[in-house]
Design a protein around this motif. Structure first.
Motif, PDB file in Angstrom:
ATOM      1  N   ASP A  64     -18.296 -63.570  -1.010  1.00 22.12           N
ATOM      2  CA  ASP A  64     -18.706 -64.413   0.162  1.00 22.12           C
ATOM      3  C   ASP A  64     -20.048 -65.026  -0.409  1.00 22.12           C
ATOM      4  N   HIS A  65     -20.711 -64.486  -1.488  1.00 19.92           N
ATOM      5  CA  HIS A  65     -21.929 -65.109  -1.918  1.00 19.92           C
ATOM      6  C   HIS A  65     -22.169 -65.212  -3.488  1.00 19.92           C
ATOM      7  N   ILE A  66     -21.313 -64.671  -4.252  1.00 18.20           N
ATOM      8  CA  ILE A  66     -21.295 -64.498  -5.628  1.00 18.20           C
ATOM      9  C   ILE A  66     -20.233 -65.338  -6.313  1.00 18.20           C
ATOM     10  N   ALA A  67     -20.702 -66.385  -7.422  1.00 14.19           N
ATOM     11  CA  ALA A  67     -19.553 -66.917  -8.008  1.00 14.19           C
ATOM     12  C   ALA A  67     -19.857 -67.004  -9.600  1.00 14.19           C
ATOM     13  N   VAL A  68     -18.967 -67.344 -10.509  1.00 12.83           N
ATOM     14  CA  VAL A  68     -18.968 -67.482 -11.782  1.00 12.83           C
ATOM     15  C   VAL A  68     -18.594 -69.055 -12.082  1.00 12.83           C
ATOM     16  N   ILE A  69     -19.200 -69.501 -13.093  1.00 14.29           N
ATOM     17  CA  ILE A  69     -18.773 -70.692 -13.523  1.00 14.29           C
ATOM     18  C   ILE A  69     -18.574 -70.963 -15.142  1.00 14.29           C
ATOM     19  N   ALA A  70     -18.030 -72.027 -15.638  1.00  9.99           N
ATOM     20  CA  ALA A  70     -17.767 -72.126 -17.149  1.00  9.99           C
ATOM     21  C   ALA A  70     -17.599 -73.520 -17.462  1.00  9.99           C
ATOM     22  N   ASN A  71     -18.608 -74.116 -18.428  1.00 10.00           N
ATOM     23  CA  ASN A  71     -18.497 -75.491 -18.776  1.00 10.00           C
ATOM     24  C   ASN A  71     -18.003 -75.763 -20.225  1.00 10.00           C
ATOM     25  N   GLY A  72     -17.458 -76.734 -20.598  1.00 10.70           N
ATOM     26  CA  GLY A  72     -17.156 -77.254 -21.844  1.00 10.70           C
ATOM     27  C   GLY A  72     -17.333 -78.615 -22.126  1.00 10.70           C
ATOM     28  N   GLN A  87     -20.748 -83.679 -30.927  1.00  7.38           N
ATOM     29  CA  GLN A  87     -21.112 -82.302 -30.288  1.00  7.38           C
ATOM     30  C   GLN A  87     -19.903 -81.822 -29.689  1.00  7.38           C
ATOM     31  N   TRP A  88     -20.180 -80.409 -29.743  1.00  6.40           N
ATOM     32  CA  TRP A  88     -19.347 -79.469 -28.761  1.00  6.40           C
ATOM     33  C   TRP A  88     -20.150 -78.585 -28.135  1.00  6.40           C
ATOM     34  N   LEU A  89     -20.041 -77.939 -26.807  1.00  6.80           N
ATOM     35  CA  LEU A  89     -20.625 -77.052 -26.389  1.00  6.80           C
ATOM     36  C   LEU A  89     -19.943 -76.253 -25.305  1.00  6.80           C
ATOM     37  N   ALA A  90     -20.047 -75.034 -25.284  1.00  5.72           N
ATOM     38  CA  ALA A  90     -19.595 -74.130 -24.425  1.00  5.72           C
ATOM     39  C   ALA A  90     -20.352 -73.240 -23.652  1.00  5.72           C
ATOM     40  N   GLU A  91     -20.417 -73.033 -22.321  1.00  4.62           N
ATOM     41  CA  GLU A  91     -21.195 -72.023 -21.618  1.00  4.62           C
ATOM     42  C   GLU A  91     -20.680 -71.509 -20.503  1.00  4.62           C
ATOM     43  N   GLY A  92     -21.263 -70.509 -19.719  1.00  7.41           N
ATOM     44  CA  GLY A  92     -20.830 -69.795 -18.825  1.00  7.41           C
ATOM     45  C   GLY A  92     -22.117 -69.113 -17.916  1.00  7.41           C
ATOM     46  N   GLY A  93     -21.852 -68.893 -16.664  1.00 12.91           N
ATOM     47  CA  GLY A  93     -23.089 -68.451 -16.016  1.00 12.91           C
ATOM     48  C   GLY A  93     -22.629 -67.727 -14.427  1.00 12.91           C
ATOM     49  N   ILE A  94     -23.340 -67.122 -13.870  1.00 16.96           N
ATOM     50  CA  ILE A  94     -22.936 -66.294 -12.773  1.00 16.96           C
ATOM     51  C   ILE A  94     -24.128 -66.662 -11.592  1.00 16.96           C
ATOM     52  N   GLY A  95     -23.723 -66.731 -10.521  1.00 17.14           N
ATOM     53  CA  GLY A  95     -24.701 -67.291  -9.231  1.00 17.14           C
ATOM     54  C   GLY A  95     -24.819 -66.796  -7.979  1.00 17.14           C
TER      55      GLY A  95
END
Length: 247
Positions: A64-72, A87-95
């Protein structure tokens, strides 16, 4: 009042042109802005512009309040011009995310994450034989970011061609630490640099179909360290599609 608004508009245009003209070995990407409201939602997005900047986003609300994300992201510009950049870039996170207000029209999200990438920036000049290399800059880098997203959905839908569409506006503000892991100047190993960037970004979304929205994004970055190569200067202007579905 009209004169003040015109002055602000001119200032924004000049600022955007200035930021676009600066040269930097780092290009900010379009971050994930899923704006989740409940558990089980999934978010996908794709963004591009005419300069060859392509970004892709993915996110999932795991509770209900926690999510994960990924970007490229991938940037590929100026193969046959003075400005050659890759340029290439890959990243991930939690929030964490939550809705605000009685009608739940506002969403607040906070994320932290890590990413890696690589850049090539070649300064070239035109000659009778084509484009000649003046200076080649290449780096491998990593980044740590903190990000806050906020969006608000318009209370009344807008009428377009007789059909009512949902419209919302949002802001994402990032604080990113980007550091060179390796740096080459004209293929010679050179001292590395790091910088802290404040990356404000603004987006507008309009509903096309249920869950599918078109998004316009604009933003820029501010570098806190005075560097020669890893510095601010590249702006972000993209058009894209985002789709959110869930339980």
């Amino acid at each position: 009042m009209l004169k003040i608004k015109n002055i602000h508009l001119i200032y924004c245009i000049v600022l955007a042109c200035f930021l676009s003209s600066c040269s930097s070995i780092y290009m900010p990407n379009v971050p994930s802005t899923p704006m989740f409201k409940k558990a089980g939602e999934v978010y996908v997005g794709g963004h591009f512009n005419a300069k060859g900047n392509i970004s892709a986003n993915l996110g999932a609300a795991v509770s209900d309040h926690i999510a994960v994300i990924a970007n490229g992201s991938s940037v590929n510009t100026g193969a046959n011009s003075n400005d050659y950049f890759r340029q290439w870039l890959a990243e991930g996170g939690i929030g964490y995310f939550t809705t605000i207000g009685k009608e739940k029209r506002q969403v607040l999200e906070m994320y932290a994450g890590y990413g890696v990438g690589s850049s090539k920036d070649h300064e070239q000049r035109a000659s009778v034989y084509g484009y000649e290399l003046v200076e080649a800059r290449e780096m491998n880098f990593d980044k740590i970011f903190l990000q806050v997203n906020y969006s608000s959905t318009r209370k009344k839908k807008i009428n377009i061609f007789g059909d009512k569409k949902e419209l919302n506006y949002g802001t994402a503000i990032r604080l990113s630490r980007v550091g060179m892991k390796e740096f080459w100047l004209n293929e010679m190993v050179s001292p590395t640099e790091e910088n802290y960037f404040i990356e404000p970004l603004f987006f507008t979304r309009m509903e096309l179909l249920n869950g599918l929205q078109i998004q316009y994004t604009n933003g820029f970055n501010i570098g806190l360290n005075s560097n020669e190569y890893l510095k601010a200067g590249n702006s972000v202007f993209t058009l894209g599609l985002v789709y959110t579905f869930g339980k």
